[in-house]
Enzyme design. Structure first.
Site, PDB file in Angstrom:
ATOM      1  N   HIS A 266       4.813  -5.134  11.367  1.00  0.00           N
ATOM      2  CA  HIS A 266       6.059  -5.464  10.650  1.00  0.00           C
ATOM      3  C   HIS A 266       6.270  -6.985  10.757  1.00  0.00           C
ATOM      4  CE1 HIS A 266       9.922  -4.842   8.916  1.00  0.00           C
ATOM      5  NE2 HIS A 266      10.567  -4.219   9.889  1.00  0.00           N
ATOM      6  N   HIS A 307       0.758  -3.522   2.373  1.00  0.00           N
ATOM      7  CA  HIS A 307       2.174  -3.201   2.518  1.00  0.00           C
ATOM      8  C   HIS A 307       2.375  -1.729   2.193  1.00  0.00           C
ATOM      9  CE1 HIS A 307       6.512  -3.421   2.027  1.00  0.00           C
ATOM     10  NE2 HIS A 307       6.434  -4.523   2.737  1.00  0.00           N
ATOM     11  N   ASP A 365       4.145 -12.428   4.752  1.00  0.00           N
ATOM     12  CA  ASP A 365       3.789 -13.130   5.986  1.00  0.00           C
ATOM     13  C   ASP A 365       2.536 -13.977   5.856  1.00  0.00           C
ATOM     14  OD1 ASP A 365       5.897 -12.193   7.535  1.00  0.00           O
ATOM     15  OD2 ASP A 365       4.911 -10.266   7.802  1.00  0.00           O
TER      16      ASP A 365
HETATM   17  N1  CMC Z   1      -6.629  -4.924   6.564  1.00  0.00           N
HETATM   18  C1  CMC Z   1      -7.622  -4.003   6.402  1.00  0.00           C
HETATM   19  N2  CMC Z   1      -7.390  -2.744   5.989  1.00  0.00           N
HETATM   20  C2  CMC Z   1      -6.130  -2.380   5.746  1.00  0.00           C
HETATM   21  C3  CMC Z   1      -5.056  -3.270   5.909  1.00  0.00           C
HETATM   22  C4  CMC Z   1      -5.343  -4.595   6.315  1.00  0.00           C
HETATM   23  N3  CMC Z   1      -4.367  -5.494   6.474  1.00  0.00           N
HETATM   24  N4  CMC Z   1      -3.903  -2.651   5.587  1.00  0.00           N
HETATM   25  C5  CMC Z   1      -4.232  -1.402   5.255  1.00  0.00           C
HETATM   26  N5  CMC Z   1      -5.585  -1.228   5.342  1.00  0.00           N
HETATM   27  C6  CMC Z   1      -6.356  -0.030   5.000  1.00  0.00           C
HETATM   28  C7  CMC Z   1      -6.252   1.048   6.082  1.00  0.00           C
HETATM   29  O1  CMC Z   1      -7.263   0.935   7.038  1.00  0.00           O
HETATM   30  C8  CMC Z   1      -6.362   2.315   5.258  1.00  0.00           C
HETATM   31  O2  CMC Z   1      -7.726   2.474   4.920  1.00  0.00           O
HETATM   32  P1  CMC Z   1      -8.366   3.970   4.830  1.00  0.00           P
HETATM   33  O3  CMC Z   1      -7.639   4.628   3.682  1.00  0.00           O
HETATM   34  O4  CMC Z   1      -9.800   3.755   4.592  1.00  0.00           O
HETATM   35  O5  CMC Z   1      -8.054   4.646   6.151  1.00  0.00           O
HETATM   36  C9  CMC Z   1      -5.641   1.974   3.957  1.00  0.00           C
HETATM   37  O6  CMC Z   1      -5.753   0.529   3.830  1.00  0.00           O
HETATM   38  C10 CMC Z   1      -4.164   2.353   3.947  1.00  0.00           C
HETATM   39  O7  CMC Z   1      -3.554   1.822   5.110  1.00  0.00           O
HETATM   40  P2  CMC Z   1      -2.345   2.486   5.873  1.00  0.00           P
HETATM   41  O8  CMC Z   1      -2.373   2.056   7.306  1.00  0.00           O
HETATM   42  O9  CMC Z   1      -2.307   3.952   5.593  1.00  0.00           O
HETATM   43  O10 CMC Z   1      -1.122   1.808   5.116  1.00  0.00           O
HETATM   44  P3  CMC Z   1       0.360   1.753   5.623  1.00  0.00           P
HETATM   45  O11 CMC Z   1       1.206   1.755   4.409  1.00  0.00           O
HETATM   46  O12 CMC Z   1       0.640   2.793   6.651  1.00  0.00           O
HETATM   47  O13 CMC Z   1       0.451   0.314   6.364  1.00  0.00           O
HETATM   48  C11 CMC Z   1       0.807  -1.973   6.800  1.00  0.00           C
HETATM   49  C12 CMC Z   1       1.042  -0.808   5.835  1.00  0.00           C
HETATM   50  C13 CMC Z   1       1.630  -3.172   6.352  1.00  0.00           C
HETATM   51  C14 CMC Z   1       1.267  -1.584   8.220  1.00  0.00           C
HETATM   52  C15 CMC Z   1      -0.700  -2.324   6.815  1.00  0.00           C
HETATM   53  O14 CMC Z   1      -1.117  -2.703   5.515  1.00  0.00           O
HETATM   54  C16 CMC Z   1      -1.040  -3.422   7.830  1.00  0.00           C
HETATM   55  O15 CMC Z   1      -1.250  -3.110   9.016  1.00  0.00           O
HETATM   56  N6  CMC Z   1      -1.114  -4.715   7.368  1.00  0.00           N
HETATM   57  C17 CMC Z   1      -1.344  -5.817   8.287  1.00  0.00           C
HETATM   58  C18 CMC Z   1      -0.066  -6.198   8.994  1.00  0.00           C
HETATM   59  C19 CMC Z   1       0.899  -6.933   8.086  1.00  0.00           C
HETATM   60  O16 CMC Z   1       0.553  -7.883   7.409  1.00  0.00           O
HETATM   61  N7  CMC Z   1       2.175  -6.497   8.139  1.00  0.00           N
HETATM   62  C20 CMC Z   1       3.265  -7.152   7.416  1.00  0.00           C
HETATM   63  C21 CMC Z   1       3.886  -6.291   6.370  1.00  0.00           C
HETATM   64  S1  CMC Z   1       4.935  -7.245   5.254  1.00  0.00           S
HETATM   65  C22 CMC Z   1       6.221  -7.824   6.234  1.00  0.00           C
HETATM   66  C23 CMC Z   1       7.129  -6.757   6.681  1.00  0.00           C
HETATM   67  O17 CMC Z   1       7.649  -5.994   5.847  1.00  0.00           O
HETATM   68  O18 CMC Z   1       7.395  -6.683   7.884  1.00  0.00           O
END
Ligand code: CMC
Length: 426
Positions: A266, A307, A365
């Site tokens: 987050h 996201h 971010d």
């Molecule tokens: N790098 C590599 N792979 C990723 C990433 C990433 N940053 N984000 C998602 N994926 C992949 C993940 O491994 C999964 O792949 P698979 O389907 O093969 O298992 C797929 O994409 C879907 O990911 P998810 O974890 O199910 O997606 P989510 O909606 O639960 O997570 C997130 C969203 C923001 C937590 C995630 O994208 C992440 O960890 N990003 C990096 C951290 C980040 O930049 N966070 C800031 C968010 S914006 C500011 C805020 O609102 O706070």
């Protein structure tokens, strides 16, 4: 408002369950599943991927199109034409202020910028090398011990006073966290300055020398505040609503939001992006990090990418990128090594099948850290600045929750533990 119905059949149940479907002003319809409990059923949605936990009229996101609206106004237009305190007014009141309303609002915020002098003693209990988020979560929670006079959560005026106190005191507390970590005296707020100017003065001023803010940097700071102001029912905002649903003290609720924001998935991502860019170190290492991000066996993720809601460019990231260019040009930083790595990383990721298929785009971010670093803000303060900015979103949602009929939040579960068994000594 329930002009449609969903019908659910469940194996073993003879009746067809009819559920009302509600239509908002825009966005997906929602199925009202509340009647399911009386049929012996719960819904199951870990991570709240498909669950609308509340009704809200503050902010709207269309993740597929990359749209973010506050009170109906697109974030790009607000970033271009408005400022942070005006957006605070909008989030709290649902409308932009008239010039007279804005003047009164800004003046009232300024009346609340100081914190109780006794609070300064709190800081001495922390190690100088404590993470500023650890200090902030504690100090904001401690506001509950100081401001007792406006705590009737059912009184709209009291809720407004809480909001003013928080908007006004968060920059003071954030700057105090920084000053404590570098061993400098706390800088008092200067109410003749604008909100962002004042924050920079409290961060970088000292009693020996006046601090003169650079208007380009102050504008960039204000824009960073504005772009982070609210983002509907994200993890920290939902935490604040849930904590608030028990009738808890508003300052304690905001502290719970700060705790939820801290994680790298987050708000902690802005700090994590810079750490990642430092680790990459050179453009020649980018491929290795991209491979790691794609490897299902490796927990590494490309920070600042992806996201839960946006399956397109985060509209905040676009404005942030432009602001980043403006700030670096103003400071004459033409060849910032981190910016070079970031731009290359973005380009490679946007062309890579793994990221295209999963619709992973840069989020807010990705560029904010580069701007903050250029302004001179240390990396461990990045999430503190996110918390400062998001406080208006948290308190607006908390206030909205309390302004109408509400219920304590109490999710249910799919239980998979042992069934009833008799106690036996091991
Ligand atoms: N790098 C590599 N792979 C990723 C990433 C990433 N940053 N984000 C998602 N994926 C992949 C993940 O491994 C999964 O792949 P698979 O389907 O093969 O298992 C797929 O994409 C879907 O990911 P998810 O974890 O199910 O997606 P989510 O909606 O639960 O997570 C997130 C969203 C923001 C937590 C995630 O994208 C992440 O960890 N990003 C990096 C951290 C980040 O930049 N966070 C800031 C968010 S914006 C500011 C805020 O609102 O706070």
């Amino acid at each position: 408002m329930a002009d449609k119905k969903a019908r659910l059949t469940v194996d073993g149940l003879e009746e067809v369950i009819e559920l009302p479907v509600y239509t908002g002003t825009t966005g997906p319809d929602v199925v009202d599943v509340r009647a399911l409990t009386s049929k012996g059923l719960f819904t199951y949605d870990p991570g709240f991927v498909s669950t609308a936990a509340c009704e809200s009229s503050i902010t709207y996101i269309d993740g597929a199109k990359g749209v973010l609206l506050h009170g109906g106004y697109p974030i790009e237009q607000l970033a271009e034409n408005s400022d942070y305190l005006e957006v605070c007014f909008l989030l709290l009141n649902g409308e932009l202020p008239t010039p007279e309303q804005k003047e009164v609002f800004v003046k009232t915020v300024k009346n609340h910028t100081m914190v109780h002098e006794q609070m300064t003693h709190f800081f001495n209990g922390f190690r100088r090398d404590a993470h500023p988020m650890a200090i902030m979560v504690a100090v904001v929670g401690a506001l509950s011990a100081f401001y007792h006079d406006s705590l009737d959560i059912d009184d709209a005026h009291h809720r407004e006073v809480c909001a003013f106190r928080l908007i006004a005191k968060m920059p003071t507390i954030a700057a105090m966290c920084y000053k404590y970590s570098i061993g400098q005296p706390f800088q008092y707020p200067r109410n003749e300055l604008d909100y962002a100017d004042n924050f920079l003065q409290m961060m970088f001023g000292n009693p020996c020398e006046d601090y003169v803010t650079n208007p380009v940097l102050a504008k960039a700071m204000d824009r960073i505040f504005l772009l982070h102001a609210d983002h509907e029912q994200n993890a920290s905002t939902s935490t604040v609503r849930l904590a608030g649903s028990s009738g808890a003290n508003p300052f304690a609720c905001i502290a719970s939001g700060i705790a939820a924001l801290w994680g790298p998935a987050h708000g902690g991502a802005n700090e994590a992006v810079l750490t990642m860019l430092q680790e990459i170190g050179d453009e020649s290492n980018i491929d290795e990090f991209i491979q790691r991000a794609k490897d299902p066996e490796d927990s590494f993720r490309l920070m600042g990418f992806g996201h839960r809601v946006y399956r397109n460019f985060d509209p905040r990231a676009k404005v942030m990128k432009q602001t980043c260019d403006e700030v670096l040009a103003e400071l004459g930083i033409e060849n910032d090594p981190f910016l070079k790595i970031a731009k290359r990383l973005e380009q490679i990721a946007l062309e890579d099948d793994y990221f295209i298929q999963r619709k992973l785009y840069p989020n807010v971010d990705f560029y904010s850290g580069i701007i903050l670093k250029a302004i001179g803000i240390p990396t461990n303060m990045f999430t503190v600045i996110f918390a400062l900015s998001r406080t208006i979103g948290w308190i607006s949602h908390w206030s909205e929750f309390h302004s109408g009929p509400n219920k304590i939040g109490r999710p249910r579960q799919l239980y998979t533990g042992p069934t009833k068994r008799d106690y036996e000594k091991k």
